[in-house]
Design an enzyme around this catalytic site. Structure first.
Site, PDB file in Angstrom:
ATOM      1  N   VAL A  40       3.779  -4.446  11.643  1.00 13.19           N
ATOM      2  CA  VAL A  40       4.805  -3.419  11.513  1.00 13.19           C
ATOM      3  C   VAL A  40       6.044  -3.759  12.338  1.00 13.19           C
ATOM      4  O   VAL A  40       7.119  -3.192  12.137  1.00 13.19           O
ATOM      5  CB  VAL A  40       4.239  -2.040  11.920  1.00 13.19           C
ATOM      6  CG1 VAL A  40       4.198  -1.876  13.419  1.00 13.19           C
ATOM      7  CG2 VAL A  40       5.029  -0.922  11.262  1.00 13.19           C
ATOM      8  N   ARG A  42       7.520  -6.672  12.329  1.00 13.35           N
ATOM      9  CA  ARG A  42       8.307  -7.760  11.748  1.00 13.35           C
ATOM     10  C   ARG A  42       9.654  -7.240  11.245  1.00 13.35           C
ATOM     11  O   ARG A  42       9.767  -6.101  10.806  1.00 13.35           O
ATOM     12  CB  ARG A  42       7.536  -8.438  10.620  1.00 13.35           C
ATOM     13  CG  ARG A  42       7.389  -7.623   9.343  1.00 13.35           C
ATOM     14  CD  ARG A  42       6.380  -8.299   8.397  1.00 13.35           C
ATOM     15  NE  ARG A  42       6.396  -7.728   7.071  1.00 13.35           N
ATOM     16  CZ  ARG A  42       5.763  -6.625   6.713  1.00 13.35           C
ATOM     17  NH1 ARG A  42       5.086  -5.936   7.618  1.00 13.35           N
ATOM     18  NH2 ARG A  42       5.812  -6.195   5.469  1.00 13.35           N
ATOM     19  N   CYS A 171       8.052  10.090 -10.343  1.00 14.52           N
ATOM     20  CA  CYS A 171       8.308  11.437 -10.837  1.00 14.52           C
ATOM     21  C   CYS A 171       9.642  11.455 -11.588  1.00 14.52           C
ATOM     22  O   CYS A 171      10.669  11.055 -11.034  1.00 14.52           O
ATOM     23  CB  CYS A 171       8.329  12.428  -9.675  1.00 14.52           C
ATOM     24  SG  CYS A 171       8.563  14.136 -10.179  1.00 14.52           S
ATOM     25  N   SER A 172       9.618  11.938 -12.817  1.00 13.55           N
ATOM     26  CA  SER A 172      10.829  11.884 -13.648  1.00 13.55           C
ATOM     27  C   SER A 172      11.654  13.155 -13.562  1.00 13.55           C
ATOM     28  O   SER A 172      12.716  13.233 -14.183  1.00 13.55           O
ATOM     29  CB  SER A 172      10.438  11.622 -15.110  1.00 13.55           C
ATOM     30  OG  SER A 172       9.583  12.657 -15.584  1.00 13.55           O
ATOM     31  N   HIS A 177       6.330  20.382  -9.563  1.00 17.39           N
ATOM     32  CA  HIS A 177       5.313  20.516 -10.597  1.00 17.39           C
ATOM     33  C   HIS A 177       4.202  19.500 -10.391  1.00 17.39           C
ATOM     34  O   HIS A 177       4.328  18.567  -9.597  1.00 17.39           O
ATOM     35  CB  HIS A 177       5.932  20.325 -11.987  1.00 17.39           C
ATOM     36  CG  HIS A 177       6.337  18.910 -12.284  1.00 17.39           C
ATOM     37  ND1 HIS A 177       7.464  18.321 -11.747  1.00 17.39           N
ATOM     38  CD2 HIS A 177       5.749  17.948 -13.066  1.00 17.39           C
ATOM     39  CE1 HIS A 177       7.565  17.078 -12.187  1.00 17.39           C
ATOM     40  NE2 HIS A 177       6.538  16.829 -12.985  1.00 17.39           N
ATOM     41  N   TYR A 330      -0.960 -10.187  -1.670  1.00 18.00           N
ATOM     42  CA  TYR A 330      -2.320 -10.183  -1.136  1.00 18.00           C
ATOM     43  C   TYR A 330      -3.071  -8.939  -1.591  1.00 18.00           C
ATOM     44  O   TYR A 330      -4.251  -9.006  -1.951  1.00 18.00           O
ATOM     45  CB  TYR A 330      -2.279 -10.256   0.394  1.00 18.00           C
ATOM     46  CG  TYR A 330      -3.635 -10.453   1.024  1.00 18.00           C
ATOM     47  CD1 TYR A 330      -4.161 -11.740   1.189  1.00 18.00           C
ATOM     48  CD2 TYR A 330      -4.399  -9.373   1.445  1.00 18.00           C
ATOM     49  CE1 TYR A 330      -5.403 -11.937   1.757  1.00 18.00           C
ATOM     50  CE2 TYR A 330      -5.647  -9.551   2.016  1.00 18.00           C
ATOM     51  CZ  TYR A 330      -6.150 -10.833   2.169  1.00 18.00           C
ATOM     52  OH  TYR A 330      -7.395 -11.016   2.729  1.00 18.00           O
ATOM     53  N   GLN A 337      -4.198  -4.046   2.393  1.00 18.42           N
ATOM     54  CA  GLN A 337      -3.820  -4.388   3.770  1.00 18.42           C
ATOM     55  C   GLN A 337      -2.822  -3.354   4.257  1.00 18.42           C
ATOM     56  O   GLN A 337      -1.959  -2.897   3.507  1.00 18.42           O
ATOM     57  CB  GLN A 337      -3.204  -5.791   3.802  1.00 18.42           C
ATOM     58  CG  GLN A 337      -2.742  -6.272   5.163  1.00 18.42           C
ATOM     59  CD  GLN A 337      -1.280  -5.930   5.465  1.00 18.42           C
ATOM     60  OE1 GLN A 337      -0.464  -5.805   4.563  1.00 18.42           O
ATOM     61  NE2 GLN A 337      -0.970  -5.759   6.732  1.00 18.42           N
TER      62      GLN A 337
END
Length: 362
Positions: A40, A42, A171-172, A177, A330, A337
């Site tokens: 975290v 990086r 979500c469009s 909702h 990965y 990960q």
């Protein structure tokens, strides 16, 4: 899998899960997640997301989810004042789909898939998300969920209630909702959780997630919020950065089995969790969430004691309102990960205020 420690001038260094990579087992999915908390730190020069819009109009006649608006199929919504349920105009499942042709080879199999898809609006206002709704309004959503689970579960084996919140989660429409899909088959995740929970009860004599909730309530290191009936934890095996698991304290198989008082306390704990989510980066926090409970339809007559009702929350944000966790490379080709420990995520969520950031100045 053992956690390997480093070595120094005075011999082996102790293993520190918060600092050294290790893998954790997920008994609910029977798989493993790689925890690499040091990543975290990086530097980030990758994709930056756009924060969700803050200027969503309360009512827009062009928004097909608003009261009085016209939907794609030409139907006009009623002037609803609470929740509103209607058939999805673009359903992924339909009740009258034809049977697929017989396969001529075991590597090319198909099976029937039938069902119904519904949309449920939480509230008539487009600019009001669940954490900003009142407790009675959230309770009305829970009641509607339970009613749909009962109605559709009378004939369909699986009823999946889920909410995709935010454009980041596909979500469009910004109007608050969720969707409810009932299927003639048990989906993959349902089959997997059915198998693992059945196996745990057989081997240990107690439902897996009931035992897990008791353990987490005692340990508290991954606890986010709790009340008399419910607790929310960042699960020990969490994959997404601020993923949470919502669990009842007593043995409950299905959403429709909750008592009135449990529905009230569920509304309260949902509000508290979602306020913390929004407060984390002071943004309308995106996520996908959904309820898992014992199968229905023909399974209503079967022994489903191995099941424990629960809700999964899968939010993608990692460092800020604009930096998300990507499940690529990965994760797609090897295994999941994560970039901070579940304990670190829980501590951060737990420490956040329970007054919504938009209401602090009121």
């Amino acid at each position: 899998a053992p956690i390997a420690g480093g070595s120094g001038a005075d011999g082996p260094l102790p293993s520190l899960p918060a600092e050294h990579q290790h893998v954790r087992y997920n008994p609910l999915r029977d798989d493993w997640v790689l925890v690499s908390a040091h990543r975290v730190k990086r530097p980030w020069q990758g994709q930056l997301e756009k924060p969700p819009p803050e200027d969503v109009p309360r009512w827009d006649p062009k928004n097909p989810l608003c009261p009085g608006a016209t939907r794609a199929n030409g139907e006009v919504n009623p002037e609803y004042e609470g929740t509103f349920v209607f058939p999805n105009d673009f359903p992924a499942l339909q009740p009258d789909a034809p049977e697929p042709d017989d396969s001529d080879h075991p590597l090319f199999r198909a099976a029937p898939a039938r069902g119904v898809c519904k949309v449920m609006c939480f509230h008539p206002w487009s600019d009001l998300t669940l954490p900003l709704m009142s407790l009675p309004e959230i309770r009305a959503v829970i009641d509607a969920w339970a009613e749909l689970a009962t109605e559709l579960g009378a004939s369909y084996p699986w009823v999946q209630i889920f909410e995709n919140k935010g454009a980041m989660m596909g979500c469009s429409n910004p109007h608050p909702h969720c969707q409810v899909w009932a299927s003639s088959f048990l989906p993959n995740e349902a089959c997997l959780e059915d198998r693992t929970q059945r196996q745990h009860l057989s081997q240990h004599g107690v439902p897996m997630l009931l035992e897990y909730a008791e353990q987490e309530a005692r340990r508290k290191e991954r606890l986010v919020v709790e009340n008399a009936d419910w607790l929310v934890v960042v699960p020990y095996w969490a994959t997404w950065p601020y993923q949470t698991l919502l669990l009842p304290r007593r043995h409950v198989c299905r959403l429709q089995d909750l008592s009135d008082s449990e529905k009230d306390s569920l509304a309260s704990i949902m509000q508290r969790l979602l306020i913390k989510y929004d407060n984390l980066f002071e943004v309308s926090f995106p996520y996908s969430m959904g309820w898992h409970g014992a199968p229905t339809g023909p399974y209503l007559e079967e022994d489903c004691r191995h099941w424990q009702l629960h809700a999964h929350y899968y939010p993608p944000l990692l460092r800020s309102a604009t930096v998300r966790k990507f499940m690529v490379g990965y994760e797609m080709l090897a295994q999941a990960q994560r970039d901070l420990t579940p304990e670190q995520a829980a501590e951060r969520l737990r420490s956040l205020p329970e007054v919504h950031y938009k209401k602090r100045a009121e």
